[in-house]
Design an enzyme around this catalytic site. Structure first.
Site, short mmCIF file in Angstrom:
data_model
loop_
_atom_site.label_atom_id
_atom_site.label_comp_id
_atom_site.label_asym_id
_atom_site.label_seq_id
_atom_site.Cartn_x
_atom_site.Cartn_y
_atom_site.Cartn_z
CG HIS A 70 32.31 37.35 48.92
ND1 HIS A 70 32.78 37.22 50.21
CD2 HIS A 70 33.02 36.46 48.19
CE1 HIS A 70 33.72 36.31 50.26
NE2 HIS A 70 33.89 35.83 49.04
CG ASN B 25 37.20 35.32 51.73
OD1 ASN B 25 37.50 34.30 51.11
ND2 ASN B 25 37.21 36.51 51.16
NE ARG B 26 40.17 39.60 55.72
CZ ARG B 26 39.12 39.89 54.97
NH1 ARG B 26 38.52 38.93 54.28
NH2 ARG B 26 38.64 41.12 54.91
CE1 TYR C 77 39.10 43.88 52.36
CE2 TYR C 77 37.60 45.66 51.75
CZ TYR C 77 37.82 44.35 52.15
OH TYR C 77 36.74 43.50 52.30
NE ARG D 7 28.71 41.48 57.60
CZ ARG D 7 29.33 42.31 58.43
NH1 ARG D 7 28.79 42.61 59.61
NH2 ARG D 7 30.49 42.85 58.11
CD GLU D 8 29.30 38.75 52.28
OE1 GLU D 8 29.54 37.92 51.37
OE2 GLU D 8 30.19 39.41 52.85
CE1 TYR E 146 27.56 47.98 50.74
CE2 TYR E 146 27.57 46.19 52.35
CZ TYR E 146 27.69 47.54 52.05
OH TYR E 146 27.94 48.45 53.06
CD GLU F 242 32.39 41.67 47.88
OE1 GLU F 242 31.22 41.68 48.31
OE2 GLU F 242 33.38 41.36 48.57
#
Length: 431
Positions: free
Chosen positions: A310, A257-258, A362, A179-180, A312, A385
């Site tokens: 990435h 990205n995990r 985070y 979605r980015e 945002y 970002e």
């Protein structure tokens, strides 16, 4: 499976079934901002993030930091009483997310007559053709290769820009989260500007391509990206089915990205296949992950810079994502990041914060730039970002930034990255 989880999954499947090829409408979906005021609030948000109907856009950072969440009408009815019961403050920042999408689509229709994809939100086939045409038109410096093939049989096409004197390598990728869209358009802008600057004898571009070969992968997640265009605008993950059991087989996708193997599932990841941060069935399980790793490993020891882009939040980030401790190289990475962020700011005044994701945002493990730093030993590993940033007029657009912002974001990011990579080059020359 608990009755609560089953009910959430049922609602999710009836709303978002992948077999329906009609574009999903977000009429009535709300974008809200929640500000946790206590440890209890923070814990609640962390637990709700596991639910597929609680779509966190910007991450759950810390007490007092705003969390952007998209909620369907049904989900808002479910969670609003819980917010009030927990005395958890929230603000509705957009009553109807579909309005944001409609504005984005209108801006795209206005630019559609343009033959060039530079400055637009291009589709996968357009990006692929863009790379092929660049190689045809610039055989002296441009080539390409496929890093791999996705579940839906799309090629992960990497553009290479280099000269006869190029020695070391720079990796830049975009679009790991579907979605980015501003990320993909920024990679395209970067390619176009670097090539034009080189042809126009810009001294920094000539210097960079005289020393570096650039490997640029504009779309890490083409299956998810195409799905976000054709079906579900805010899709995040890839599109490989997860068939753990008969009830939840339709919860598609892994958060790429995990999924990288370094410190996989240590923090900020989920084993729930329906979660937006599902880390996959095992470390390095996804073809997109393996393809990036193979491309890096094929030139292991030759990379000076790794950048993943990435949106945002206006952040220039260095490892770690998985832990709040600082790298031994933190000051070196911070210094070149500052050079990049200062150059970016000089274009339009956009301010970026610099630091590690674990401290700025985070903790989240399994990220690509933690892997590139720790496993591939690429010292200057970074993640950006892009816009919009907190406090900016466009902030409430989140991922759904109108297309007319693409040139602004592309230009400032190009200038910032160019300055940062040049700083790394100068450091290496002096060592």
């Amino acid at each position: 499976m608990s009755k609560h989880l089953f009910s959430i999954v049922f609602l999710f499947l009836t709303s978002f079934c992948s077999c329906d090829q009609q574009k999903f409408s977000f009429n009535g979906y709300k974008l809200i901002q929640i500000k946790p005021k206590s440890v209890h609030h923070f814990s609640l948000l962390k637990s709700w993030q596991e639910n597929p109907d609680f779509d966190v856009w910007n991450g759950i950072k810390s007490i007092g930091e705003a969390v952007d969440v998209a909620l369907s009408p049904k989900a808002f009815q479910q969670y609003e009483p819980l917010f009030k019961l927990a005395n958890l403050p929230y603000t509705i920042v957009n009553e109807n997310i579909q309005n944001l999408i409609d504005r984005e689509e209108e801006s795209m229709r206005r630019s559609f007559p343009s033959r060039s994809i530079v400055g637009r939100y291009p589709r996968y086939t357009e990006v692929s053709s863009f790379i092929s045409n660049l190689v045809i038109d610039n055989p002296d410096i441009a080539s390409s290769y496929s890093a791999g093939t996705t579940y839906e049989n799309r090629q992960l096409k990497v553009l290479v820009l280099k000269t006869d004197t190029s020695q070391k390598s720079v990796w830049i990728d975009c679009g790991i989260h579907a979605r980015e869209w501003i990320s993909i358009s920024t990679c395209v802008w970067f390619i176009d500007r670097l090539l034009k600057d080189y042809r126009n004898s810009d001294p920094v571009a000539k210097d960079l391509l005289g020393y570096y070969e650039f490997h640029i992968l504009p779309i890490v997640n083409p299956d998810g990206y195409e799905y976000s265009h054709s079906n579900f605008r805010i899709w995040r993950k890839n599109r490989k089915p997860n068939r753990e059991d008969e009830l939840i087989w339709n919860c598609f996708g892994t958060d790429l990205n995990r999924n990288f193997g370094y410190k996989w599932m240590v923090a900020g990841s989920s084993s729930n296949v329906c979660s937006e941060i599902y880390a996959g069935p095992s470390a390095d399980s996804e073809v997109e992950t393996k393809s990036v790793q193979k491309a890096i490993n094929d030139k292991l020891g030759n990379w000076d810079v790794f950048v993943t882009i990435h949106s945002y939040g206006n952040l220039w980030m260095v490892p770690w994502g998985w832990d709040t401790s600082l790298l031994p190289d933190y000051n070196d990475l911070y210094s070149v990041s500052q050079i990049g962020a200062d150059a970016l700011k000089a274009v339009y005044g956009t301010k970026y914060s610099i630091g590690s994701p674990a401290n700025l945002l985070y903790t989240a493990s399994g990220g690509s730039f933690d892997w590139s730093y720790a496993v591939a030993n690429i010292k200057y590993s970074m993640a950006l970002e892009l816009r919009p940033g907190s406090g900016e007029p466009d902030y409430n657009y989140g991922f759904i930034l109108p297309e007319d912002r693409v040139p602004l974001v592309g230009e400032e990011t190009y200038i910032g990255l160019k300055a940062m990579i040049n700083a790394v080059l100068n450091l290496n020359r002096n060592n």
